[in-house]
Design a protein around this motif. Structure first.
Motif, PDB file in Angstrom:
ATOM      1  N   ILE A 184       0.839  -1.194   0.000  1.00  0.00           N
ATOM      2  CA  ILE A 184       0.000   0.000   0.000  1.00  0.00           C
ATOM      3  C   ILE A 184       0.877   1.248   0.000  1.00  0.00           C
ATOM      4  O   ILE A 184       1.836   1.353   0.766  1.00  0.00           O
ATOM      5  CB  ILE A 184      -0.945   0.041   1.215  1.00  0.00           C
ATOM      6  CG1 ILE A 184      -1.889  -1.166   1.216  1.00  0.00           C
ATOM      7  CG2 ILE A 184      -1.768   1.326   1.208  1.00  0.00           C
ATOM      8  CD1 ILE A 184      -2.858  -1.193   2.383  1.00  0.00           C
ATOM      9  N   THR A 185       0.535   2.187  -0.870  1.00  0.00           N
ATOM     10  CA  THR A 185       1.195   3.490  -0.911  1.00  0.00           C
ATOM     11  C   THR A 185       0.188   4.554  -0.503  1.00  0.00           C
ATOM     12  O   THR A 185      -0.934   4.577  -0.998  1.00  0.00           O
ATOM     13  CB  THR A 185       1.721   3.803  -2.329  1.00  0.00           C
ATOM     14  OG1 THR A 185       2.754   2.869  -2.656  1.00  0.00           O
ATOM     15  CG2 THR A 185       2.292   5.212  -2.410  1.00  0.00           C
ATOM     16  N   TYR A 186       0.589   5.418   0.426  1.00  0.00           N
ATOM     17  CA  TYR A 186      -0.264   6.505   0.888  1.00  0.00           C
ATOM     18  C   TYR A 186       0.296   7.831   0.388  1.00  0.00           C
ATOM     19  O   TYR A 186       1.504   8.079   0.473  1.00  0.00           O
ATOM     20  CB  TYR A 186      -0.315   6.551   2.416  1.00  0.00           C
ATOM     21  CG  TYR A 186      -0.871   5.308   3.068  1.00  0.00           C
ATOM     22  CD1 TYR A 186      -2.248   5.072   3.106  1.00  0.00           C
ATOM     23  CD2 TYR A 186      -0.026   4.365   3.663  1.00  0.00           C
ATOM     24  CE1 TYR A 186      -2.763   3.929   3.719  1.00  0.00           C
ATOM     25  CE2 TYR A 186      -0.527   3.227   4.275  1.00  0.00           C
ATOM     26  CZ  TYR A 186      -1.895   3.019   4.293  1.00  0.00           C
ATOM     27  OH  TYR A 186      -2.406   1.897   4.895  1.00  0.00           O
ATOM     28  N   ILE A 187      -0.593   8.688  -0.113  1.00  0.00           N
ATOM     29  CA  ILE A 187      -0.210  10.053  -0.485  1.00  0.00           C
ATOM     30  C   ILE A 187      -1.108  10.985   0.318  1.00  0.00           C
ATOM     31  O   ILE A 187      -2.303  11.103   0.053  1.00  0.00           O
ATOM     32  CB  ILE A 187      -0.382  10.310  -1.998  1.00  0.00           C
ATOM     33  CG1 ILE A 187       0.338   9.232  -2.807  1.00  0.00           C
ATOM     34  CG2 ILE A 187       0.159  11.686  -2.368  1.00  0.00           C
ATOM     35  CD1 ILE A 187       0.047   9.282  -4.294  1.00  0.00           C
ATOM     36  N   PHE A 188      -0.511  11.617   1.328  1.00  0.00           N
ATOM     37  CA  PHE A 188      -1.280  12.434   2.248  1.00  0.00           C
ATOM     38  C   PHE A 188      -1.069  13.925   2.020  1.00  0.00           C
ATOM     39  O   PHE A 188       0.022  14.360   1.632  1.00  0.00           O
ATOM     40  CB  PHE A 188      -0.869  12.132   3.702  1.00  0.00           C
ATOM     41  CG  PHE A 188      -1.365  10.820   4.229  1.00  0.00           C
ATOM     42  CD1 PHE A 188      -2.554  10.263   3.773  1.00  0.00           C
ATOM     43  CD2 PHE A 188      -0.650  10.131   5.204  1.00  0.00           C
ATOM     44  CE1 PHE A 188      -3.014   9.060   4.268  1.00  0.00           C
ATOM     45  CE2 PHE A 188      -1.105   8.923   5.707  1.00  0.00           C
ATOM     46  CZ  PHE A 188      -2.289   8.389   5.240  1.00  0.00           C
ATOM     47  N   ASP A 189      -2.107  14.696   2.308  1.00  0.00           N
ATOM     48  CA  ASP A 189      -1.982  16.141   2.394  1.00  0.00           C
ATOM     49  C   ASP A 189      -1.077  16.456   3.590  1.00  0.00           C
ATOM     50  O   ASP A 189      -1.070  15.715   4.584  1.00  0.00           O
ATOM     51  CB  ASP A 189      -3.376  16.744   2.611  1.00  0.00           C
ATOM     52  CG  ASP A 189      -3.382  18.255   2.548  1.00  0.00           C
ATOM     53  OD1 ASP A 189      -3.763  18.798   1.503  1.00  0.00           O
ATOM     54  OD2 ASP A 189      -3.024  18.889   3.561  1.00  0.00           O
ATOM     55  N   LYS A 190      -0.340  17.548   3.526  1.00  0.00           N
ATOM     56  CA  LYS A 190       0.614  17.871   4.592  1.00  0.00           C
ATOM     57  C   LYS A 190      -0.079  18.151   5.930  1.00  0.00           C
ATOM     58  O   LYS A 190       0.541  18.075   6.992  1.00  0.00           O
ATOM     59  CB  LYS A 190       1.488  19.062   4.194  1.00  0.00           C
ATOM     60  CG  LYS A 190       0.720  20.354   3.962  1.00  0.00           C
ATOM     61  CD  LYS A 190       1.635  21.481   3.533  1.00  0.00           C
ATOM     62  CE  LYS A 190       0.861  22.775   3.293  1.00  0.00           C
ATOM     63  NZ  LYS A 190       1.761  23.882   2.865  1.00  0.00           N
ATOM     64  N   ASN A 191      -1.370  18.482   5.879  1.00  0.00           N
ATOM     65  CA  ASN A 191      -2.142  18.744   7.103  1.00  0.00           C
ATOM     66  C   ASN A 191      -3.116  17.595   7.376  1.00  0.00           C
ATOM     67  O   ASN A 191      -4.317  17.807   7.556  1.00  0.00           O
ATOM     68  CB  ASN A 191      -2.903  20.068   6.971  1.00  0.00           C
ATOM     69  CG  ASN A 191      -1.974  21.246   6.754  1.00  0.00           C
ATOM     70  OD1 ASN A 191      -0.975  21.389   7.457  1.00  0.00           O
ATOM     71  ND2 ASN A 191      -2.285  22.080   5.775  1.00  0.00           N
ATOM     72  N   THR A 192      -2.590  16.400   7.440  1.00  0.00           N
ATOM     73  CA  THR A 192      -3.414  15.184   7.490  1.00  0.00           C
ATOM     74  C   THR A 192      -4.431  15.174   8.620  1.00  0.00           C
ATOM     75  O   THR A 192      -5.602  14.840   8.415  1.00  0.00           O
ATOM     76  CB  THR A 192      -2.517  13.936   7.613  1.00  0.00           C
ATOM     77  OG1 THR A 192      -1.486  13.998   6.642  1.00  0.00           O
ATOM     78  CG2 THR A 192      -3.324  12.669   7.429  1.00  0.00           C
ATOM     79  N   ILE A 193      -3.993  15.519   9.820  1.00  0.00           N
ATOM     80  CA  ILE A 193      -4.873  15.313  10.983  1.00  0.00           C
ATOM     81  C   ILE A 193      -5.715  16.531  11.338  1.00  0.00           C
ATOM     82  O   ILE A 193      -6.573  16.453  12.218  1.00  0.00           O
ATOM     83  CB  ILE A 193      -4.069  14.870  12.223  1.00  0.00           C
ATOM     84  CG1 ILE A 193      -3.222  16.038  12.741  1.00  0.00           C
ATOM     85  CG2 ILE A 193      -3.231  13.648  11.937  1.00  0.00           C
ATOM     86  CD1 ILE A 193      -2.732  15.811  14.153  1.00  0.00           C
ATOM     87  N   ASN A 194      -5.488  17.662  10.679  1.00  0.00           N
ATOM     88  CA  ASN A 194      -6.109  18.918  11.119  1.00  0.00           C
ATOM     89  C   ASN A 194      -7.620  18.847  11.241  1.00  0.00           C
ATOM     90  O   ASN A 194      -8.199  19.252  12.251  1.00  0.00           O
ATOM     91  CB  ASN A 194      -5.723  20.057  10.171  1.00  0.00           C
ATOM     92  CG  ASN A 194      -4.265  20.449  10.296  1.00  0.00           C
ATOM     93  OD1 ASN A 194      -3.435  19.640  10.703  1.00  0.00           O
ATOM     94  ND2 ASN A 194      -3.936  21.672   9.928  1.00  0.00           N
ATOM     95  N   SER A 195      -8.299  18.350  10.212  1.00  0.00           N
ATOM     96  CA  SER A 195      -9.767  18.363  10.233  1.00  0.00           C
ATOM     97  C   SER A 195     -10.323  17.456  11.323  1.00  0.00           C
ATOM     98  O   SER A 195     -11.352  17.772  11.941  1.00  0.00           O
ATOM     99  CB  SER A 195     -10.329  17.961   8.867  1.00  0.00           C
ATOM    100  OG  SER A 195      -9.962  16.658   8.528  1.00  0.00           O
ATOM    101  N   THR A 196      -9.656  16.320  11.591  1.00  0.00           N
ATOM    102  CA  THR A 196     -10.100  15.423  12.658  1.00  0.00           C
ATOM    103  C   THR A 196      -9.934  16.086  14.020  1.00  0.00           C
ATOM    104  O   THR A 196     -10.837  16.047  14.863  1.00  0.00           O
ATOM    105  CB  THR A 196      -9.309  14.102  12.618  1.00  0.00           C
ATOM    106  OG1 THR A 196      -9.473  13.494  11.346  1.00  0.00           O
ATOM    107  CG2 THR A 196      -9.794  13.147  13.707  1.00  0.00           C
ATOM    108  N   VAL A 197      -8.785  16.711  14.244  1.00  0.00           N
ATOM    109  CA  VAL A 197      -8.539  17.431  15.500  1.00  0.00           C
ATOM    110  C   VAL A 197      -9.557  18.561  15.665  1.00  0.00           C
ATOM    111  O   VAL A 197     -10.122  18.745  16.752  1.00  0.00           O
ATOM    112  CB  VAL A 197      -7.100  17.990  15.538  1.00  0.00           C
ATOM    113  CG1 VAL A 197      -6.909  18.904  16.745  1.00  0.00           C
ATOM    114  CG2 VAL A 197      -6.081  16.859  15.578  1.00  0.00           C
TER     115      VAL A 197
END
Length: 329
Positions: A184-197
């Motif tokens: 599995i390859t993940y491509i994340f936005d640099k602000n991955t956790i912001n919206s969850t927090v």
């Protein structure tokens, strides 16, 4: 172009199903077992007396790894998309059906069932499959979704709800299943956790979460960040399956492209927990090309790229700490 009648379509779909059934089993027995129907009902379908239902064709396409588009011989410029889950269901039933889709997918991709498997996932925020990994994060997600659907009064607190035992059991099952996906390859936005927090803090400030619950959620987000850090550093998960990570300045949407046994499958998450899925090869290939373009302009943080990995992980930790640390103390 002359339109096909119902009988022609029925024969066309039947031929495609028969072509994909393993040679070492009898078609009637296979259909009876997979579709949970009697042998007589299976024979009626094989004789063309009864059409396969849409649900049966979808189930067979999953088990036999064929494209629904090919079975119905759709025009090249058309594609079939499946929307999983029924928004009319209550939250427990809905999430159970969605988790089952994920569970079936990862079981199909298990090394025991496929010669090779690879998947690429893009995310502009934490995908629901990550929240499934942790008990309290999943409970918060359940609470958020049920509240959005107005299943309880808006003043209901997180402490006043509980996850049904069968749903929690199903969550634990998929956590184990996901571990076995080979590559599995993940491509994340640099602000991955912001919206969850931000969502967690919103409900905390409304008074619907207490400090103890906030601390538990903060701890699990820290565990998730550490998990990403460890997998990125080693290039594998705990059981040795490949995990690669890329960081992009911006990711437009949450998607997943997979290929196994020469079958393409694409998932798209928009405004719902449930994904829109397709096996249409043209759509999937275009999706794959988009991911490759995104990857080209992203920064790999797996294995050797220690500086970029350190910067990304610390960005997540700083945001988590800045939003939650004071409130948890």
């Amino acid at each position: 172009m002359k339109k096909k009648n119902e009988s022609q379509i029925r024969i066309q779909v039947l031929k495609h199903i028969l072509k994909n059934i393993p040679e070492n089993v009898t078609p009637a027995s296979y259909l009876s077992e997979i579709l949970y129907i009697s042998l007589e009902s299976a024979y009626r379908r094989l004789r063309g007396e009864v059409s396969f239902s849409a649900e049966e064709v979808i189930l067979l396409s999953h088990n036999l790894n064929f494209s629904i588009d090919e079975a119905f011989e759709l025009k090249k410029d058309l594609a079939v998309f499946n929307l999983d889950g029924n928004l009319q269901q209550n939250t427990s039933e809905f999430l159970y059906s969605v988790i089952r889709i994920y569970d079936d997918f990862f079981k199909r991709s298990h090394p025991a069932n496929v010669e090779s498997f690879s998947s690429e996932i893009t995310g502009n925020h934490l995908l629901h499959i990550f929240l499934l990994l942790y008990k309290n994060l999943f409970k918060f997600f359940y609470f958020q979704w049920a509240r959005q659907k107005s299943e309880f009064p808006s003043c209901t607190k997180l402490s006043e709800i509980s996850i049904p035992a069968d749903l929690e059991s199903h969550r634990l099952s998929i956590v184990e299943t996901m571990m076995h996906a080979e590559n599995i390859t993940y491509i994340f936005d640099k602000n991955t956790i912001n919206s969850t927090v931000d969502s967690i803090m919103y409900f905390f400030r409304l008074g619907l979460l207490d400090k103890e619950e906030l601390m538990l959620l903060s701890e699990e987000l820290s565990l998730l960040i550490r998990r990403i850090e460890e997998e990125a550093a080693s290039g594998t998960n705990k059981i040795g399956n490949k995990r690669n990570y890329y960081i992009a300045n911006h990711v437009d949407s949450n998607t997943m492209y997979s290929i196994y046994n020469n079958v393409h499958e694409s998932f798209f998450w928009m405004y719902s927990v449930s994904p829109v899925r397709t096996n249409n090869k043209k759509v999937c290939v275009n999706h794959k090309e988009w991911i490759e373009t995104l990857k080209k302009y992203s920064i790999p943080i797996s294995k050797a790229n220690e500086f970029a990995r350190f910067e990304y992980i610390n960005t997540q930790r700083r945001y988590l700490s800045s939003q939650m640390k004071f409130e948890c103390s």
